[in-house]
Write an enzyme that holds these catalytic residues in place. Structure first.
Site, PDB file in Angstrom:
ATOM      1  N   GLU A 102       0.832  -1.213   0.000  1.00 31.33           N
ATOM      2  CA  GLU A 102       0.000   0.000   0.000  1.00 31.33           C
ATOM      3  C   GLU A 102       0.862   1.256   0.000  1.00 31.33           C
ATOM      4  O   GLU A 102       0.413   2.327  -0.433  1.00 31.33           O
ATOM      5  CB  GLU A 102      -0.964  -0.034   1.203  1.00 31.33           C
ATOM      6  N   GLY A 176      -6.327  -8.032   1.266  1.00 29.74           N
ATOM      7  CA  GLY A 176      -7.648  -7.461   1.492  1.00 29.74           C
ATOM      8  C   GLY A 176      -8.695  -7.892   0.479  1.00 29.74           C
ATOM      9  O   GLY A 176      -9.764  -7.279   0.396  1.00 29.74           O
ATOM     10  N   SER A 208      -4.877 -11.934   3.051  1.00 30.51           N
ATOM     11  CA  SER A 208      -6.164 -12.548   3.399  1.00 30.51           C
ATOM     12  C   SER A 208      -6.034 -13.789   4.279  1.00 30.51           C
ATOM     13  O   SER A 208      -6.807 -14.744   4.137  1.00 30.51           O
ATOM     14  CB  SER A 208      -6.964 -12.864   2.128  1.00 30.51           C
ATOM     15  N   GLY A 229      -3.758  -8.604   8.044  1.00 20.38           N
ATOM     16  CA  GLY A 229      -4.367  -7.282   8.004  1.00 20.38           C
ATOM     17  C   GLY A 229      -5.741  -7.305   8.638  1.00 20.38           C
ATOM     18  O   GLY A 229      -5.899  -7.252   9.861  1.00 20.38           O
ATOM     19  N   GLY A 230      -6.771  -7.425   7.793  1.00 17.62           N
ATOM     20  CA  GLY A 230      -8.158  -7.332   8.234  1.00 17.62           C
ATOM     21  C   GLY A 230      -8.485  -8.176   9.458  1.00 17.62           C
ATOM     22  O   GLY A 230      -9.133  -7.691  10.404  1.00 17.62           O
TER      23      GLY A 230
HETATM   24  C1  PEP Z   1      -1.688  -6.678   4.864  1.00 18.33           C
HETATM   25  O1  PEP Z   1      -2.167  -5.571   4.751  1.00 18.33           O
HETATM   26  O2  PEP Z   1      -0.482  -6.811   5.124  1.00 18.33           O
HETATM   27  C2  PEP Z   1      -2.573  -7.820   4.703  1.00 18.33           C
HETATM   28  C3  PEP Z   1      -2.031  -8.989   4.561  1.00 18.33           C
HETATM   29  O3  PEP Z   1      -3.912  -7.557   4.697  1.00 18.33           O
HETATM   30  P1  PEP Z   1      -5.105  -8.660   4.663  1.00 18.33           P
HETATM   31  O4  PEP Z   1      -4.754  -9.724   5.674  1.00 18.33           O
HETATM   32  O5  PEP Z   1      -6.318  -7.902   5.019  1.00 18.33           O
HETATM   33  O6  PEP Z   1      -5.125  -9.214   3.287  1.00 18.33           O
END
Ligand code: PEP
Length: 256
Positions: A102, A176, A208, A229-230
């Site tokens: 990001e 994500g 994810s 992340g989430g």
């Molecule tokens: C991250 O932002 O590093 C990530 C892995 O996000 P998510 O688990 O939501 O895919």
């Protein structure tokens, strides 16, 4: 921090006001106490900078590490809006995420910028979690290994210290989106990464990861942990993911 021990890291991204962050941290702290012997892995949370102080205070003494989501390469100076590695250490951080996709894609961070930040983090004694990963288009074009390899060479300074280096393989298309790389693809990419980084540095998978897929991913021999992340915004989900490490270890012990 023990090399060889899996690391489950939560990236809260830009989520949570002070009350939310404190509530989540309190839940995590309570879970650690309830767990007694721990999760059989290291736990790390990386809240937004505004929450580091509160979350650090709540997690103190629990064994859960605190990390930043980014830092500037310099220790101080005229960099409006930036935070240095020394400032993160001052707040109790032991880790920092660098080169997250990001930031690479959203803010145009180059490999050189990431490398300079890693140097800054090491100067302050922070463990750097260096993120790499290909886009969907690059994977479909058969360029995934080349892209990741270029990111590794460009982002990791020469003379890297394994004990202060973690690489997170995060395919951009899996972040994500609810999509995850297959076990075969994760193992293949982690094997490629391991051949290009100093022995002993850990490699996390991110993209994810959730309580349903964590056991399979964390059970892969080439995977030294997860960057979440989430799902890290739910104490229950984060606990369930971390809990998969001990379950996997117990299964391996039974099989031997
Ligand atoms: C991250 O932002 O590093 C990530 C892995 O996000 P998510 O688990 O939501 O895919």
């Amino acid at each position: 921090m023990t090399l060889g021990t899996k690391l489950v890291a939560g990236n809260w991204k830009m989520n949570g006001l002070r009350a939310d962050g404190s509530a989540l941290a309190r839940e995590l702290a309570e879970q650690m106490v309830a767990q007694g012997a721990g999760f059989g892995c290291e736990l790390l949370v990386c809240p937004p900078a505004t929450l580091l102080s509160d979350v650090g205070r709540i997690l103190a003494g629990t064994g859960i590490f605190l990390g930043g989501q980014d830092c500037h390469a310099a220790s101080k100076g005229p960099y409006t809006g930036e935070i240095s590695a020394e400032m993160l250490v001052d707040l109790g951080c032991t880790h920092v995420i660098l080169g997250h996709s990001e930031r690479r894609h959203g803010y145009g961070e180059t490999d050189q910028v990431v490398q300079d930040k890693v140097m800054g983090a090491w100067r302050a004694g922070l463990m750097s979690i260096v993120c790499v990963g290909e886009t969907q288009q690059q994977r479909q074009a058969g360029e995934a290994v080349e892209v990741v390899s270029t990111q590794l060479v460009g982002s990791i300074p020469n003379g890297a210290i394994p004990s202060l280096l973690v690489v997170a393989y995060e395919p951009v298309w899996a972040i994500g989106t609810g999509l995850t790389a297959t076990s075969e693809d994760i193992t293949a990419m982690h094997t490629e990464i391991r051949a290009r980084i100093p022995p002993g540095a850990r490699i996390l998978y991110g993209g994810s990861v959730n309580p349903k897929n964590a056991a399979a991913i964390l059970g892969l021999a080439e995977v030294d942990g997860a960057l979440v992340g989430g799902a890290s915004l739910s104490a229950e989900d984060f606990r369930a993911i971390a809990g998969c490490v001990r379950v996997n270890a117990a299964t391996l012990a039974d099989e031997s």
